[in-house]
Design an enzyme around this catalytic site. Structure first.
Site, PDB file in Angstrom:
ATOM      1  N   SER A 152       1.046 -30.858   3.298  1.00 21.95           N
ATOM      2  CA  SER A 152       1.666 -30.413   3.359  1.00 21.95           C
ATOM      3  C   SER A 152       3.106 -29.478   4.736  1.00 21.95           C
ATOM      4  O   SER A 152       3.310 -29.111   4.646  1.00 21.95           O
ATOM      5  CB  SER A 152       1.690 -29.383   2.336  1.00 21.95           C
ATOM      6  N   THR A 207       8.344 -30.549  -4.574  1.00 20.37           N
ATOM      7  CA  THR A 207       8.840 -29.411  -3.038  1.00 20.37           C
ATOM      8  C   THR A 207      10.738 -29.971  -2.966  1.00 20.37           C
ATOM      9  O   THR A 207      11.288 -31.114  -3.656  1.00 20.37           O
ATOM     10  CB  THR A 207       8.323 -30.168  -1.937  1.00 20.37           C
ATOM     11  N   ASP A 208      11.378 -29.136  -3.202  1.00 21.91           N
ATOM     12  CA  ASP A 208      12.808 -29.545  -2.320  1.00 21.91           C
ATOM     13  C   ASP A 208      13.294 -30.685  -1.584  1.00 21.91           C
ATOM     14  O   ASP A 208      14.194 -31.020  -1.584  1.00 21.91           O
ATOM     15  CB  ASP A 208      13.397 -28.519  -2.083  1.00 21.91           C
ATOM     16  N   GLU A 209      12.288 -30.967  -0.715  1.00 17.08           N
ATOM     17  CA  GLU A 209      12.585 -31.524   1.000  1.00 17.08           C
ATOM     18  C   GLU A 209      12.916 -33.147   0.441  1.00 17.08           C
ATOM     19  O   GLU A 209      13.135 -34.253   0.839  1.00 17.08           O
ATOM     20  CB  GLU A 209      11.099 -31.524   1.843  1.00 17.08           C
ATOM     21  N   TYR A 220       6.005 -36.625   4.838  1.00 20.83           N
ATOM     22  CA  TYR A 220       5.626 -35.606   4.039  1.00 20.83           C
ATOM     23  C   TYR A 220       6.582 -35.695   2.923  1.00 20.83           C
ATOM     24  O   TYR A 220       6.034 -36.096   1.637  1.00 20.83           O
ATOM     25  CB  TYR A 220       5.312 -34.348   4.464  1.00 20.83           C
ATOM     26  N   LYS A 254       5.918 -36.662  -1.057  1.00 13.94           N
ATOM     27  CA  LYS A 254       5.521 -36.801  -2.363  1.00 13.94           C
ATOM     28  C   LYS A 254       6.683 -37.011  -3.039  1.00 13.94           C
ATOM     29  O   LYS A 254       7.336 -36.749  -4.896  1.00 13.94           O
ATOM     30  CB  LYS A 254       6.059 -34.767  -1.613  1.00 13.94           C
ATOM     31  N   ASP A 299      12.725 -30.623  19.868  1.00  8.13           N
ATOM     32  CA  ASP A 299      12.968 -30.746  18.052  1.00  8.13           C
ATOM     33  C   ASP A 299      12.793 -31.621  17.285  1.00  8.13           C
ATOM     34  O   ASP A 299      12.203 -32.178  18.374  1.00  8.13           O
ATOM     35  CB  ASP A 299      14.704 -31.108  17.890  1.00  8.13           C
ATOM     36  N   HIS A 303      14.684 -34.248  12.157  1.00  8.80           N
ATOM     37  CA  HIS A 303      14.545 -32.537  11.085  1.00  8.80           C
ATOM     38  C   HIS A 303      15.739 -32.582  10.014  1.00  8.80           C
ATOM     39  O   HIS A 303      16.977 -32.277  11.170  1.00  8.80           O
ATOM     40  CB  HIS A 303      14.752 -31.715  12.440  1.00  8.80           C
TER      41      HIS A 303
HETATM   42  P1  NAD Z   1      -1.634 -26.028   1.922  1.00  7.38           P
HETATM   43  O1  NAD Z   1      -1.012 -26.877   2.701  1.00  7.38           O
HETATM   44  O2  NAD Z   1      -2.041 -25.120   1.993  1.00  7.38           O
HETATM   45  O3  NAD Z   1      -2.314 -26.311   0.605  1.00  7.38           O
HETATM   46  C1  NAD Z   1      -2.688 -27.935   0.075  1.00  7.38           C
HETATM   47  C2  NAD Z   1      -3.706 -27.403  -0.493  1.00  7.38           C
HETATM   48  O4  NAD Z   1      -5.102 -28.689  -0.905  1.00  7.38           O
HETATM   49  C3  NAD Z   1      -5.005 -27.136   0.436  1.00  7.38           C
HETATM   50  O5  NAD Z   1      -6.051 -26.514   0.294  1.00  7.38           O
HETATM   51  C4  NAD Z   1      -6.309 -28.287   0.128  1.00  7.38           C
HETATM   52  O6  NAD Z   1      -7.370 -28.028   0.770  1.00  7.38           O
HETATM   53  C5  NAD Z   1      -6.077 -29.149  -0.503  1.00  7.38           C
HETATM   54  N1  NAD Z   1      -6.272 -30.835  -0.674  1.00  7.38           N
HETATM   55  C6  NAD Z   1      -5.399 -31.585   0.303  1.00  7.38           C
HETATM   56  N2  NAD Z   1      -6.055 -32.580  -0.448  1.00  7.38           N
HETATM   57  C7  NAD Z   1      -6.546 -32.487  -1.310  1.00  7.38           C
HETATM   58  C8  NAD Z   1      -7.665 -33.925  -1.029  1.00  7.38           C
HETATM   59  N3  NAD Z   1      -7.126 -34.780  -1.367  1.00  7.38           N
HETATM   60  N4  NAD Z   1      -7.857 -33.411  -2.941  1.00  7.38           N
HETATM   61  C9  NAD Z   1      -8.248 -31.887  -3.636  1.00  7.38           C
HETATM   62  N5  NAD Z   1      -7.476 -30.870  -3.094  1.00  7.38           N
HETATM   63  C10 NAD Z   1      -6.689 -31.451  -1.417  1.00  7.38           C
HETATM   64  O7  NAD Z   1       0.039 -26.319   1.028  1.00  7.38           O
HETATM   65  P2  NAD Z   1       0.679 -25.317  -0.054  1.00  7.38           P
HETATM   66  O8  NAD Z   1       1.631 -24.407   0.484  1.00  7.38           O
HETATM   67  O9  NAD Z   1       0.043 -24.777  -0.874  1.00  7.38           O
HETATM   68  O10 NAD Z   1       1.426 -26.463  -0.207  1.00  7.38           O
HETATM   69  C11 NAD Z   1       0.900 -26.816  -2.511  1.00  7.38           C
HETATM   70  C12 NAD Z   1       2.268 -27.412  -3.012  1.00  7.38           C
HETATM   71  O11 NAD Z   1       3.287 -27.377  -3.053  1.00  7.38           O
HETATM   72  C13 NAD Z   1       1.661 -28.748  -2.191  1.00  7.38           C
HETATM   73  O12 NAD Z   1       2.084 -29.813  -3.117  1.00  7.38           O
HETATM   74  C14 NAD Z   1       3.205 -28.718  -1.872  1.00  7.38           C
HETATM   75  O13 NAD Z   1       3.761 -29.916  -1.375  1.00  7.38           O
HETATM   76  C15 NAD Z   1       4.306 -28.622  -2.347  1.00  7.38           C
HETATM   77  N6  NAD Z   1       5.501 -27.154  -2.142  1.00  7.38           N
HETATM   78  C16 NAD Z   1       4.967 -26.100  -0.940  1.00  7.38           C
HETATM   79  C17 NAD Z   1       5.662 -25.623   0.074  1.00  7.38           C
HETATM   80  C18 NAD Z   1       5.674 -25.165   0.525  1.00  7.38           C
HETATM   81  O14 NAD Z   1       6.424 -24.181   0.919  1.00  7.38           O
HETATM   82  N7  NAD Z   1       4.929 -24.317   1.175  1.00  7.38           N
HETATM   83  C19 NAD Z   1       6.691 -25.889  -1.093  1.00  7.38           C
HETATM   84  C20 NAD Z   1       7.055 -26.433  -2.471  1.00  7.38           C
HETATM   85  C21 NAD Z   1       6.319 -27.032  -2.827  1.00  7.38           C
HETATM   86  P1  TYD Z   2       8.166 -25.203   8.143  1.00  4.56           P
HETATM   87  O1  TYD Z   2       7.244 -23.938   8.029  1.00  4.56           O
HETATM   88  O2  TYD Z   2       6.695 -26.130   8.916  1.00  4.56           O
HETATM   89  O3  TYD Z   2       8.559 -25.652   6.528  1.00  4.56           O
HETATM   90  P2  TYD Z   2       8.813 -27.309   6.607  1.00  4.56           P
HETATM   91  O4  TYD Z   2       9.839 -27.814   7.585  1.00  4.56           O
HETATM   92  O5  TYD Z   2       8.311 -27.864   5.352  1.00  4.56           O
HETATM   93  O6  TYD Z   2      10.659 -26.773   5.750  1.00  4.56           O
HETATM   94  O7  TYD Z   2       9.621 -25.851   9.063  1.00  4.56           O
HETATM   95  C1  TYD Z   2      10.133 -24.072   8.579  1.00  4.56           C
HETATM   96  C2  TYD Z   2      11.462 -24.807   9.256  1.00  4.56           C
HETATM   97  O8  TYD Z   2      10.981 -24.047  10.384  1.00  4.56           O
HETATM   98  C3  TYD Z   2      11.956 -26.025   9.572  1.00  4.56           C
HETATM   99  O9  TYD Z   2      13.105 -26.143  10.338  1.00  4.56           O
HETATM  100  C4  TYD Z   2      11.041 -26.499  11.474  1.00  4.56           C
HETATM  101  C5  TYD Z   2      10.879 -24.769  11.824  1.00  4.56           C
HETATM  102  N1  TYD Z   2      10.021 -24.521  12.817  1.00  4.56           N
HETATM  103  C6  TYD Z   2      10.230 -23.953  14.335  1.00  4.56           C
HETATM  104  O10 TYD Z   2      11.427 -23.760  14.265  1.00  4.56           O
HETATM  105  N2  TYD Z   2       9.401 -24.245  15.137  1.00  4.56           N
HETATM  106  C7  TYD Z   2       8.238 -23.960  14.684  1.00  4.56           C
HETATM  107  O11 TYD Z   2       6.844 -23.595  15.254  1.00  4.56           O
HETATM  108  C8  TYD Z   2       8.149 -24.625  13.330  1.00  4.56           C
HETATM  109  C9  TYD Z   2       6.626 -24.684  12.560  1.00  4.56           C
HETATM  110  C10 TYD Z   2       9.148 -24.637  12.276  1.00  4.56           C
END
Ligand code: NAD
Ligand code: TYD
Length: 352
Positions: free
Chosen positions: A84, A133-135, A159, A163, A290, A294
């Site tokens: 992620s 994700t929205d990404e 990433y 996704k 950067d 990005h």
């Molecule tokens: P995270 O990285 O904290 O957790 C991911 C988990 O998946 C971990 O526990 C890891 O061990 C497990 N994992 C990875 N590969 C695996 C595999 N092959 N088999 C089984 N388990 C596996 O991520 P998160 O932030 O909790 O995100 C969870 C989901 O939500 C992801 O699909 C991510 O794309 C999506 N998402 C995250 C965000 C965010 O802001 N964090 C936003 C939108 C969507």
């Molecule tokens: P991040 O938490 O990695 O989420 P995502 O890239 O999935 O949006 O980053 C959030 C925003 O913060 C993104 O624009 C990248 C920026 N960022 C920094 O400026 N410094 C940092 O050390 C990190 C990890 C992210």
């Protein structure tokens, strides 16, 4: 009734399992292969809960997945398992392709084998909920309206591309094989148990450890922030009432530049845990190189889920960030455990 949650030891997955077992009486099978981002300690409060089962395993391990499905007979799979972190996807994309694309493909294939032999009634009730994700929608112009479900997929990082590929596979398994899937595309989450490589926990932990708060480029990139509890509630609503084959955007309607986010963290910390010299934590902010490719802005239009399913976020950014900062301050043991080992290697390499 039982649900299977993959990626359950990660940030959102563990919050979801705790939320689910805290609010309803259905069993949960948590499956996670415990990568650097997975932490079973996140689920330790459930160690005596006989409604919870943990399995260490990979979503790509078809034999294990199929035997797990046959053993527990889940009525739904909620797939959080993924690599992620965007920065890691830039420096080491292989695991992103492996887990997010091949892993999702294999999980869909195993799920289909299980689903095909269910009774007609069970087939109808079953859901495969894919968390995305929205990404996947790519970079949003400053003046453009927020992403709706109709936006084109234009992913820019390894990433988001991985996704996007997984979302397409999920759609195809619904369209082609009629597997009852739903996909959600959510904006940036924050809250308890988030691994401190992501902006918010990284800055909280760095601040109190007297380390720089790294902002990429000019720090004016915009993200739409959603507290993880709100995300978990939205997922439950989609699972209960979402329409098969649909996608739902989920967001907090809280667009902020990264500088604004980091300044908010500093202000809350200045009150909650002032530095010994009484100078604001903001003086630790440091502008760094950067991120490659990005994306400047993400923002979600969550009107579909609001209109069709009645969900909207409860937390404001102020209430959510205060709760989050307090959680990190109160859980220094958790922080100490996760910031050793692989995390330390990554941080030492990435922020030399
Ligand atoms: P995270 O990285 O904290 O957790 C991911 C988990 O998946 C971990 O526990 C890891 O061990 C497990 N994992 C990875 N590969 C695996 C595999 N092959 N088999 C089984 N388990 C596996 O991520 P998160 O932030 O909790 O995100 C969870 C989901 O939500 C992801 O699909 C991510 O794309 C999506 N998402 C995250 C965000 C965010 O802001 N964090 C936003 C939108 C969507
Ligand atoms: P991040 O938490 O990695 O989420 P995502 O890239 O999935 O949006 O980053 C959030 C925003 O913060 C993104 O624009 C990248 C920026 N960022 C920094 O400026 N410094 C940092 O050390 C990190 C990890 C992210």
């Amino acid at each position: 009734m039982t649900i299977l949650v993959t990626g359950a030891a990660g940030f959102i997955g563990s919050n979801f399992v705790l939320n689910w077992l805290g609010s309803q009486d259905e069993d949960v099978v948590s499956l996670d292969n415990l990568t650097y981002a997975g932490n079973v300690d996140n689920l330790s409060s459930l160690s005596k809960d006989n409604r919870h089962f943990f399995i260490k395993g990979d979503i790509g391990d078809s034999k294990l997945i199929l035997s797990t499905l046959k053993k527990y007979n889940p009525t739904a799979i909620i797939n959080f398992a993924a690599e992620s972190h965007v920065d890691r996807s830039i420096s080491a994309p292989d695991t992103f392709i492996e887990t997010n694309i091949f892993g999702t493909y294999r999980l869909l294939r195993s799920t289909l084998s299980y689903w095909e032999v269910l009774t007609e009634k069970q087939k109808k009730e079953f859901r495969f909920l894919h968390i995305s994700t929205d990404e996947v929608y790519g970079d949003l112009d400053t003046k453009a309206p927020p992403f709706t479900e109709e936006n084109r997929y234009i992913p820019n990082s390894p990433y988001s591309a991985s996704k996007a590929a997984s979302d397409h596979l999920v759609r195809a398994w619904n369209q082609t094989y009629k597997l009852p899937t739903i996909t959600t595309n959510c904006s940036n989450n924050y809250g308890s148990f988030q691994f401190p490589e992501k902006l918010i926990p990284l800055c909280i932990i760095n601040a109190i450890n007297n380390k720089p708060l790294p902002l990429y480029g000019d720090g004016k990139q915009i993200r739409d922030w959603l507290h993880v509890d709100d995300h978990c509630d939205a997922i439950k609503v989609v699972l209960k009432s979402g329409a098969i084959g649909e996608t739902y955007n989920i967001g907090g309607n809280i667009e902020k530049t990264n500088i604004q986010v980091v300044h908010s963290i500093c202000e809350f910390l200045d009150n909650l845990k002032p530095r010994l010299d009484k100078i604001s934590y903001a003086q630790q902010i440091s502008f760094v190189k950067d991120r490659l490719g990005h994306d400047r802005r993400y923002a979600i239009d969550a009107s579909k889920i609001k209109k069709e399913l009645g969900w909207q976020p409860k937390e404001t950014f102020e209430s959510g960030i205060e709760k989050t900062i307090k959680w990190y301050l109160e859980h220094d043991e958790w922080v100490k455990n996760v910031i050793s080992g692989d995390y330390k290697k990554w941080v030492d390499n990435y922020y030399p």
